[in-house]
Structures are given as structure tokens and as C-alpha cells.
Motif scaffolding. Structure first.
Motif, PDB file in Angstrom:
ATOM      1  N   SER A  33      37.925  -5.225  -3.951  1.00  0.00           N
ATOM      2  CA  SER A  33      37.835  -6.554  -3.356  1.00  0.00           C
ATOM      3  C   SER A  33      37.485  -6.388  -1.881  1.00  0.00           C
ATOM      4  CB  SER A  33      39.151  -7.316  -3.508  1.00  0.00           C
ATOM      5  OG  SER A  33      40.200  -6.635  -2.823  1.00  0.00           O
ATOM      6  N   TRP A  51      33.138 -10.046  -6.791  1.00  0.00           N
ATOM      7  CA  TRP A  51      34.159 -10.674  -5.944  1.00  0.00           C
ATOM      8  C   TRP A  51      33.555 -11.728  -5.020  1.00  0.00           C
ATOM      9  CZ3 TRP A  51      39.299  -9.993  -6.413  1.00  0.00           C
ATOM     10  CH2 TRP A  51      39.776  -8.837  -7.042  1.00  0.00           C
ATOM     11  N   ASP A  74      36.088 -14.045   0.017  1.00  0.00           N
ATOM     12  CA  ASP A  74      37.500 -14.157   0.414  1.00  0.00           C
ATOM     13  C   ASP A  74      38.444 -13.485  -0.576  1.00  0.00           C
ATOM     14  OD1 ASP A  74      37.535 -15.860  -1.742  1.00  0.00           O
ATOM     15  OD2 ASP A  74      38.100 -17.655  -0.607  1.00  0.00           O
ATOM     16  N   SER A  75      37.907 -12.793  -1.562  1.00  0.00           N
ATOM     17  CA  SER A  75      38.678 -12.017  -2.547  1.00  0.00           C
ATOM     18  C   SER A  75      39.569 -12.863  -3.448  1.00  0.00           C
ATOM     19  CB  SER A  75      39.554 -10.951  -1.837  1.00  0.00           C
ATOM     20  OG  SER A  75      38.767 -10.088  -1.057  1.00  0.00           O
ATOM     21  N   SER A  76      39.310 -14.160  -3.527  1.00  0.00           N
ATOM     22  CA  SER A  76      40.159 -15.031  -4.337  1.00  0.00           C
ATOM     23  C   SER A  76      39.615 -15.277  -5.740  1.00  0.00           C
ATOM     24  CB  SER A  76      40.329 -16.388  -3.635  1.00  0.00           C
ATOM     25  OG  SER A  76      39.092 -17.098  -3.622  1.00  0.00           O
ATOM     26  N   THR A  77      38.326 -15.023  -5.939  1.00  0.00           N
ATOM     27  CA  THR A  77      37.662 -15.422  -7.171  1.00  0.00           C
ATOM     28  C   THR A  77      36.700 -14.334  -7.611  1.00  0.00           C
ATOM     29  OG1 THR A  77      37.722 -17.684  -6.292  1.00  0.00           O
ATOM     30  CG2 THR A  77      36.412 -17.323  -8.266  1.00  0.00           C
ATOM     31  N   ASP A  82      39.784 -17.488 -11.341  1.00  0.00           N
ATOM     32  CA  ASP A  82      40.694 -17.480 -10.198  1.00  0.00           C
ATOM     33  C   ASP A  82      41.622 -16.272 -10.340  1.00  0.00           C
ATOM     34  OD1 ASP A  82      43.580 -18.342  -9.061  1.00  0.00           O
ATOM     35  OD2 ASP A  82      42.003 -19.298  -7.875  1.00  0.00           O
ATOM     36  N   LYS A 118      44.360 -15.272  -8.706  1.00  0.00           N
ATOM     37  CA  LYS A 118      45.801 -15.482  -8.607  1.00  0.00           C
ATOM     38  C   LYS A 118      46.376 -16.099  -9.872  1.00  0.00           C
ATOM     39  CE  LYS A 118      49.337 -17.447  -5.552  1.00  0.00           C
ATOM     40  NZ  LYS A 118      49.585 -18.209  -4.300  1.00  0.00           N
ATOM     41  N   SER A 152      32.632 -18.907   0.005  1.00  0.00           N
ATOM     42  CA  SER A 152      33.288 -18.588  -1.272  1.00  0.00           C
ATOM     43  C   SER A 152      33.429 -19.786  -2.204  1.00  0.00           C
ATOM     44  CB  SER A 152      34.679 -17.950  -1.045  1.00  0.00           C
ATOM     45  OG  SER A 152      34.564 -16.694  -0.417  1.00  0.00           O
TER      46      SER A 152
END
Length: 543
Positions: free
Chosen positions: A243, A292, A295-298, A322, A324, A348
Motif C-alpha cells: 500500500s 491501491w 490514500d491506501s483505503s481502497t 473498501d 477497512k 482517491s
């Protein structure tokens, strides 16, 4: 036998000042260039040293030295390069058995000074018979510039199958070796820096000599096994994806997506193709470049939804996941294998993708779109009857498209919403390079008089700066991260044996670039301070 010259040029550039004028479609005026002087002996020094490594009592030179790659430190102050010489057993006819290589790794300052050889290797008939043949590859800096690594292959057959493979980490300040780790030669290879540059991910043998993924601290050389083998059995160098924030590693196995938390070493499954009707067991596709979000969230993955016939006709579905929560949804259904996810917007919240559609029996349209990952809202950015490639600028505010316009290769530069398009015609084999830290392009364009020029283009202002490089046949170039240094390798064999060194034929003036595109873009170009120094030297070898 045939002999050749290669020229390598390092340009130390200063500020480019460009002035825009009234709108027209194209201009062709004269630029004034600053005086250029010879400042160093970068490639001559490397060439002389590399040739000294050849044992001429048992080897003849076939070709080289050639400089294979250029790896800049993050601040642009130093550069790693490798020299390669093709050789063969003295007095023998060149063949697969008698041919071999000498290669060496060097480090130098960004301006070409203070050259040091790090190591060298020989892979020839003689060293193969002795079991001492070696090859160096993949010199790569850490993101902080405090260290770099290179890979070393040795032993085994002529291609090093069955031999040993290792990665060697070097302190960039004192050039001492920090660590040396064995790599597995059965799969991979896998070795890459973590995004923060404090550790190295690599695939090596465990105590039972089984391929295992390790994370090594670059400061101490201490390695720790990562708990991935229980989830994935076989690996290659595209399978493990960091990520951007350096906290997670994603990978795929048997239709499932797994995420490793680097700190806790916890692995969880966040996506599975179970329950989906798939045409093939290998229908799940992950792309290291687009996996990735910034912002490494998705993450995004592609799934082959239908195999129609030819591979280019297969349909793809793009899923957004997602990280998380593990929630996922299908964002797009694309027709044709050439349709693809091309990158993330820096915010993102949107992705860039290319769509391919048939408009007739033998007619195909290609189009570039952006789409919101939340609500699927789409914007059409660009269309073409021919295939193209699109790349974001470092800030993400601009998109460069290498396309075909009116039957000619061209660069189309636009804002990331598709507005403010402008185009330049390119040399057929032109390289297009975004600067690492600035929204500036470097490329070879075609002028109104059909000559070619190496130029920089400011994406914001569309200002053009011409680099007075004497040879118009460029094989490759490498731009330092600080923007001050440029390494140019002319096309092989372009300079003749007895031609004067390029430093003596640098022009004092030359044509500007052709600018064609939308109305409202007349560029009358004035370069106020171009270059502070130029190095032009010869790399020469004779068979």
C-alpha cells in the motif's frame, strides 16, 4: 569486424523562461541557446574502467561497453549505472557456448563526477567451467536515499538456473554492505523496498529451504518471516503489492484477495469470487499499478466476466473494495480485453479507464473516461479511432495521452477533467517522461520542418523549452528527480567512427517546437537561461 560508438550526454540544466504570445495554431521561430562546454569525463571513465576488467589473454570483445540503466537517488544528487561488455572466448567463433558478458555497477554524483565502481561480475565460458560465473542486476535506491540494493546471480547453468541468487544492501554514504540475503531461484524473483525505505521485502528460503516471504530491516539486516505461506503457495514479482502508506501488503490466491497488516502481521480476506459465475478459474486479475488507491483505503480488481473468443474480446468487470470494511461493489462492466483501468485520481475518489467499443464490422473506437467510485458518475475525457496510452502527471492535475492523430503519433496534454487539450506531433519512437516531482514532460517532438527536437513542456503554462542536443536520434534518456541533470543515450551506431565529438557541434540556435491543437495556443518561445554545462563523451568498443 564491426565497430561502433555510443555517446552519452549529461546536461546540467538551469531555469527555462518561456513567453507566450497571441493565439495561432503553430509557430516556427529561432531559439537562442547559451554557450555549452565540456565539463567531465563520465562515460569515458566508466568505459575505461569496464574495459580494464576484460582479461584480453582469454577474451575478445564483441560489443560495448553499454550503459544499461540509470537509477537516481531520490534527491537527484547521485546516480547508479551498470556497464555491460559482450565478450567471447579468444580466438573462437562467437556462439552460445563461447559468448559471455562482463558487467559492472558504478555510482557517481549527479553531474557525473566522483565515479566509483561498486562491484563487477563475469559470465563467460571460462568462469562457467569454474562454477564462478556471476551477473549483477536491479540496482535500486530506497525512498530516503540512505541505502540501495542490487541483486547478484551466481553458479548454475549459463542462465543461473540451479545457482544461487542474493540481494545485497549497501549503505549509500560509506558504500559498505549492510546485509546479504539469499533469494529463492525456484520462483520470483521478489525483492523490493518498502515505501518508507526502512525495510526490504524479499522471497527467500526458510530453514526447510521452502520459498518464504521475509521483511528485512535495512539498518540492521535482520529478517523476519511474514505469515503468507499459509495463504499462498507460489509467488512471483507481481504478486505482493505494498500500500502507498507502507502499512499493508495485498496479494491474491485462488480467487481471494488477502491483506497483510505489516505491523500486527495479521492477514485477512477482504474479497472472494465465491458465488460469482466465472468463465475461468484464473478470472480474477490484479494490477500492481492500479490495485491501491493513493490514500491506501481502497483497492480495485478486474474479473473476466465472459470469454467470447479472441483474448481481446473478453469482457471485464471492475470491482471496488473498501479495505477497512471489506465491502465491495461492481463499478464497471467493460467490453473487450483492451478496455482497462488506467489509474487512480490523486483524490482517491475517481479512477481513469479506457473503454473499447466496436462501431462497425472492422471499426473500433477507444475512449478515455473518469468515473466516481462512489456513485458511478462518469466523464468522457478523450476519444480516438486508434489505441492510446494515458498517464497522470505527478500532481494528478494533468493527463498525458500518447495517441495517433491524423495518422501521426502525437502527445495530447489535458487537464484531468478533459479540458484545455493541446497536442504535439511526436517522433515515431519518441519517449515521453513525466518529471518525478514536477508537472513537466520531456519528449521528442516533430517540428514544422520535420526535424525533431528534445523539449520540456510545462503542463500548467504549456511553455516549451528546447534542449540543444546535437543528435536527433535518441535511444533513451533519464531525468534526475531534482530536474537539474539529464542523461541522454543516442541511438546505437548513429555517430560514425570518424565523426567529431558531439560537444563540438552543439548548435547555437535552432527551431522551436510545432504546436498544434485548439485555438488560443500560440507560443512564441524565448529561452533565457538554458544550460549550465554539457557532457558529451564516447563509449567505444571494437571487436
Amino acid at each position: 569486424m564491426h565497430s561502433k560508438n555510443n555517446y552519452l550526454i549529461i546536461l546540467l540544466t538551469s531555469v527555462l523562461i518561456i513567453i507566450a504570445s497571441d493565439p495561432v495554431y503553430a509557430v516556427n521561430e529561432q531559439d537562442k541557446f547559451a554557450d555549452i562546454s565540456l565539463i567531465t569525463t563520465f562515460d569515458q571513465t566508466i568505459s575505461k574502467d569496464a574495459l580494464s576488467l576484460v582479461d584480453k589473454n582469454r577474451l575478445d570483445i564483441g560489443a560495448g561497453p553499454d550503459l544499461l540503466c540509470f537509477s537516481w537517488s531520490p534527491d537527484g544528487s547521485r546516480v547508479l549505472t551498470m556497464a555491460k561488455i559482450n565478450v567471447y572466448t579468444k580466438g573462437e567463433t562467437p556462439s552460445g557456448k563461447t559468448m559471455g558478458t562482463i558487467n559492472a555497477l558504478y555510482i557517481a554524483n549527479g553531474d557525473g563526477s566522483d565515479i566509483k565502481r561498486i562491484t563487477w561480475a563475469e559470465n563467460t565460458q571460462y568462469t562457467r567451467q569454474q562454477g564462478e560465473h556471476k551477473w549483477i542486476e536491479s540496482p535500486t535506491w530506497s525512498s530516503m536515499g540512505e541505502a540501495f540494493f542490487y541483486a547478484l546471480k551466481s553458479g548454475g547453468n549459463s542462465q543461473f538456473i540451479g545457482g544461487s541468487h542474493e540481494i545485497i544492501v549497501v549503505d549509500a554514504n560509506n558504500l559498505d554492505s549492510i546485509a546479504s540475503k539469499d533469494l529463492t531461484d525456484k520462483e520470483g524473483p521478489i525483492y523490493e523496498w518498502a515505501p518508507h525505505g526502512d525495510s526490504v521485502l524479499y522471497l527467500g528460503p526458510n530453514e526447510q529451504y521452502e520459498p518464504t516471504v521475509f521483511l528485512m530491516a535495512s539498518s540492521t539486516g535482520v529478517s523476519e518471516e511474514l505469515p503468507l505461506s499459509r495463504y499462498k503457495k507460489y509467488f512471483n514479482n507481481e504478486d505482493l503489492i505494498w500500500s502507498p502508506d507502507g502499512r499493508k501488503i495485498g496479494f491474491e490466491e485462488n480467487g481471494k484477495i488477502f491483506i497483510l497488516d505489516v505491523e500486527t502481521r495479521e492477514v485477512k480476506t477482504i474479497f472472494s469470487t465465491d458465488g460469482l459465475k466465472l468463465p475461468d478459474k484464473n478470472a480474477l486479475i490484479i494490477d500492481k499499478i492500479t490495485f491501491w488507491s493513493p490514500d491506501s483505503s481502497t483497492i480495485t480488481v478486474s474479473i473476466v466476466s465472459e470469454i467470447i473468443g479472441k483474448i481481446e474480446d473478453n469482457n471485464l468487470d471492475i470491482y471496488v473494495i473498501d479495505v477497512k470494511s471489506g465491502r465491495s461493489h461492481k463499478l464497471l462492466s467493460l467490453e473487450g480485453w483492451s478496455s482497462t483501468h488506467m489509474g487512480w485520481f490523486h483524490s482517491s475518489d475517481r479512477i481513469l479507464y479506457k473503454s473499447v467499443s466496436k462501431t462497425g464490422t472492422d471499426s473500433i473506437d477507444y475512449s478515455l473516461h473518469s468515473v466516481s467510485i462512489e456513485n458511478g458518475d462518469e466523464n468522457l475525457l478523450f476519444t480516438s479511432p486508434d489505441d492510446f496510452h494515458a498517464v497522470f502527471s505527478p500532481s494528478g492535475q494533468y493527463i498525458a495521452v500518447k495517441a495517433v492523430v491524423n495518422g501521426k503519433p502525437a502527445l495530447v496534454l489535458m487537464n484531468n477533467d478533459g479540458s484545455n487539450k493541446i497536442q504535439w506531433f511526436l517522433k515515431e519512437t519518441a519517449n515521453i517522461v513525466w518529471h518525478e516531482n514536477k508537472d513537466e514532460l520531456m519528449l521528442e517532438i516533430v517540428n514544422e520542418n520535420q526535424s525533431t527536437s528534445l523539449v520540456t513542456i510545462n503542463a500548467l503554462t504549456k511553455e516549451i523549452g528546447q534542449i540543444p542536443f546535437p543528435d536527433k536520434n535518441i535511444e533513451k534518456f533519464s531525468w534526475s528527480p531534482d530536474g537539474r541533470n539529464l542523461i541522454i543515450v543516442p541511438a546505437e551506431d548513429y555517430f560514425l567512427e570518424n565523426k567529431a565529438p558531439a560537444s563540438t557541434i552543439v548548435p547555437t540556435s535552432g527551431p522551436t517546437a510545432e504546436v498544434s491543437g485548439l485555438p488560443g495556443f500560440n507560443l512564441s518561445i524565448t529561452l533565457a537561461g538554458l544550460l549550465s554545462a554539457l557532457l558529451c563523451l564516447r563509449l567505444k568498443s571494437r571487436d
